[in-house]
Write an enzyme that holds these catalytic residues in place. Structure first.
Site, PDB file in Angstrom:
ATOM      1  N   ASN A 125      40.328  42.885  55.860  1.00  0.00           N
ATOM      2  CA  ASN A 125      39.912  43.817  54.818  1.00  0.00           C
ATOM      3  C   ASN A 125      38.680  44.627  55.200  1.00  0.00           C
ATOM      4  O   ASN A 125      38.493  45.729  54.705  1.00  0.00           O
ATOM      5  CB  ASN A 125      39.637  43.042  53.529  1.00  0.00           C
ATOM      6  CG  ASN A 125      38.929  43.882  52.494  1.00  0.00           C
ATOM      7  OD1 ASN A 125      39.500  44.810  51.933  1.00  0.00           O
ATOM      8  ND2 ASN A 125      37.654  43.586  52.252  1.00  0.00           N
ATOM      9  N   LYS A 176      42.627  54.137  60.777  1.00  0.00           N
ATOM     10  CA  LYS A 176      43.560  53.459  59.879  1.00  0.00           C
ATOM     11  C   LYS A 176      45.008  53.768  60.251  1.00  0.00           C
ATOM     12  O   LYS A 176      45.896  52.928  60.073  1.00  0.00           O
ATOM     13  CB  LYS A 176      43.274  53.857  58.432  1.00  0.00           C
ATOM     14  CG  LYS A 176      41.963  53.294  57.893  1.00  0.00           C
ATOM     15  CD  LYS A 176      41.959  51.774  57.887  1.00  0.00           C
ATOM     16  CE  LYS A 176      40.790  51.213  57.094  1.00  0.00           C
ATOM     17  NZ  LYS A 176      40.791  49.732  57.058  1.00  0.00           N
ATOM     18  N   TYR A 187      37.801  58.069  60.332  1.00  0.00           N
ATOM     19  CA  TYR A 187      38.288  56.966  59.503  1.00  0.00           C
ATOM     20  C   TYR A 187      39.811  57.001  59.394  1.00  0.00           C
ATOM     21  O   TYR A 187      40.489  55.982  59.582  1.00  0.00           O
ATOM     22  CB  TYR A 187      37.647  57.067  58.122  1.00  0.00           C
ATOM     23  CG  TYR A 187      38.174  56.087  57.112  1.00  0.00           C
ATOM     24  CD1 TYR A 187      37.961  54.719  57.258  1.00  0.00           C
ATOM     25  CD2 TYR A 187      38.889  56.523  55.996  1.00  0.00           C
ATOM     26  CE1 TYR A 187      38.453  53.816  56.322  1.00  0.00           C
ATOM     27  CE2 TYR A 187      39.371  55.623  55.053  1.00  0.00           C
ATOM     28  CZ  TYR A 187      39.151  54.274  55.230  1.00  0.00           C
ATOM     29  OH  TYR A 187      39.632  53.381  54.306  1.00  0.00           O
ATOM     30  N   THR A 197      34.911  50.680  43.970  1.00  0.00           N
ATOM     31  CA  THR A 197      34.160  49.610  44.625  1.00  0.00           C
ATOM     32  C   THR A 197      32.759  50.122  44.933  1.00  0.00           C
ATOM     33  O   THR A 197      32.460  51.307  44.743  1.00  0.00           O
ATOM     34  CB  THR A 197      34.845  49.196  45.935  1.00  0.00           C
ATOM     35  OG1 THR A 197      34.816  50.324  46.839  1.00  0.00           O
ATOM     36  CG2 THR A 197      36.287  48.764  45.711  1.00  0.00           C
ATOM     37  N   ASP A 203      28.849  40.137  61.659  1.00  0.00           N
ATOM     38  CA  ASP A 203      28.988  41.586  61.750  1.00  0.00           C
ATOM     39  C   ASP A 203      30.207  41.855  62.616  1.00  0.00           C
ATOM     40  O   ASP A 203      30.181  41.615  63.826  1.00  0.00           O
ATOM     41  CB  ASP A 203      27.728  42.192  62.364  1.00  0.00           C
ATOM     42  CG  ASP A 203      27.808  43.709  62.515  1.00  0.00           C
ATOM     43  OD1 ASP A 203      28.904  44.281  62.320  1.00  0.00           O
ATOM     44  OD2 ASP A 203      26.779  44.321  62.838  1.00  0.00           O
TER      45      ASP A 203
END
Length: 268
Positions: free
Chosen positions: A86, A161, A157, A192, A59
């Site tokens: 990733n 990034k 998020y 995905t 994790d």
């Protein structure tokens, strides 16, 4: 084209599905030895089992997990040549997209930074000394077009990034002269499990748009994002870019951001 990856040792995080799984498969096809890192194994990952593939259960929100994964690669295959950071997106237990700013708590922000930024920081910190011992290597950080083009959603998020993209440039400047290339690959919306799982992005958008999940995946989301291709990006298309950037065939690609977004970005 021979990407010159035969017997190179690659660590891929978030490897059990989506972009990570496609990247593992592509690296194996190119002759690399791969350490696949994920919280669990999937049947698709099991199907790739061979002596050239080692799985590490981890994790990556746990501070010691990235270093353990890098150490496992050195133990299994003698070193590290490539790291693909990733793993990212919503942390365990969270769902994206999130449309509000005020509802995000400090814990939401901390968890997002742990998963999307600090996991990459820790992996790079563990891998760089091993790469220097081998005369160089490549780190590929999987970012997102939202790092460049933020909007009124997914505030935490996008911020993480953007930080990852900045980190990439800084690491590239620091280590390129020592043979370590650091780049980002920035996908747009990719078909995905993040999108397709029950309760995933397609279901969340479907509830907002009054459409079915299939309509969101096939037409609503591509139209909403003004994708030039008219469809979501495939995981394999992103994996192909990652593996090329990781390969010696891209030796002069340094501190770059390779965008695979279906034409979402419209800026120069």
């Amino acid at each position: 084209m021979d990407l010159e990856l035969t017997d190179r040792v690659a660590v891929v995080t978030g490897a059990s599905k989506g972009i990570g799984l496609a990247t593992v498969r592509t690296l194996l096809d190119e002759g690399a030895r791969v350490v696949a890192v994920s919280r669990s194994r999937t049947s698709e990952l099991e199907d790739l089992a061979s002596k050239e593939l080692t799985h590490v259960t981890a994790d990556l929100t746990e501070p010691d997990a990235p270093a353990r994964a890098i150490a496992a690669a050195a133990e299994a295959y003698g070193g590290v040549d490539v790291v693909v950071n990733n793993a990212g997106g919503p942390p365990p237990g969270a769902k994206l997209p999130r449309f509000t700013f005020m509802s995000l708590t400090d814990d939401d922000w901390r968890e997002m930074f742990e998963f999307n930024l600090l996991s990459a920081v820790r992996a790079a910190r563990a891998a760089i000394p091993l790469m220097l011992e081998r005369g160089g290597g490549a780190i590929v950080n999987v970012s997102t077009v939202n790092a460049r083009q933020p909007g009124a959603m997914n505030f935490d998020y996008a911020a993480t990034k953007a930080g990852l993209s900045n980190l990439t440039m800084s690491l590239s400047d620091a280590y390129a002269s020592q043979g370590i290339r650091v780049n980002t690959v920035s996908p747009g919306p990719v078909r995905t499990p993040w999108w397709t799982d029950d309760g995933g992005a397609a279901d969340i958008i479907a509830a907002q748009a009054g459409a079915s999940r299939e309509e969101v995946l096939d037409s609503v989301a591509p139209s909403m994002m003004n994708l030039a291709t008219g469809r979501l990006v495939s995981a394999q298309e992103v994996a192909d870019a990652i593996v090329w950037v990781a390969s010696p065939r891209s030796a002069s690609t340094i501190g770059s951001d390779v965008v695979v977004d279906g034409g979402l970005l419209k800026t120069v």
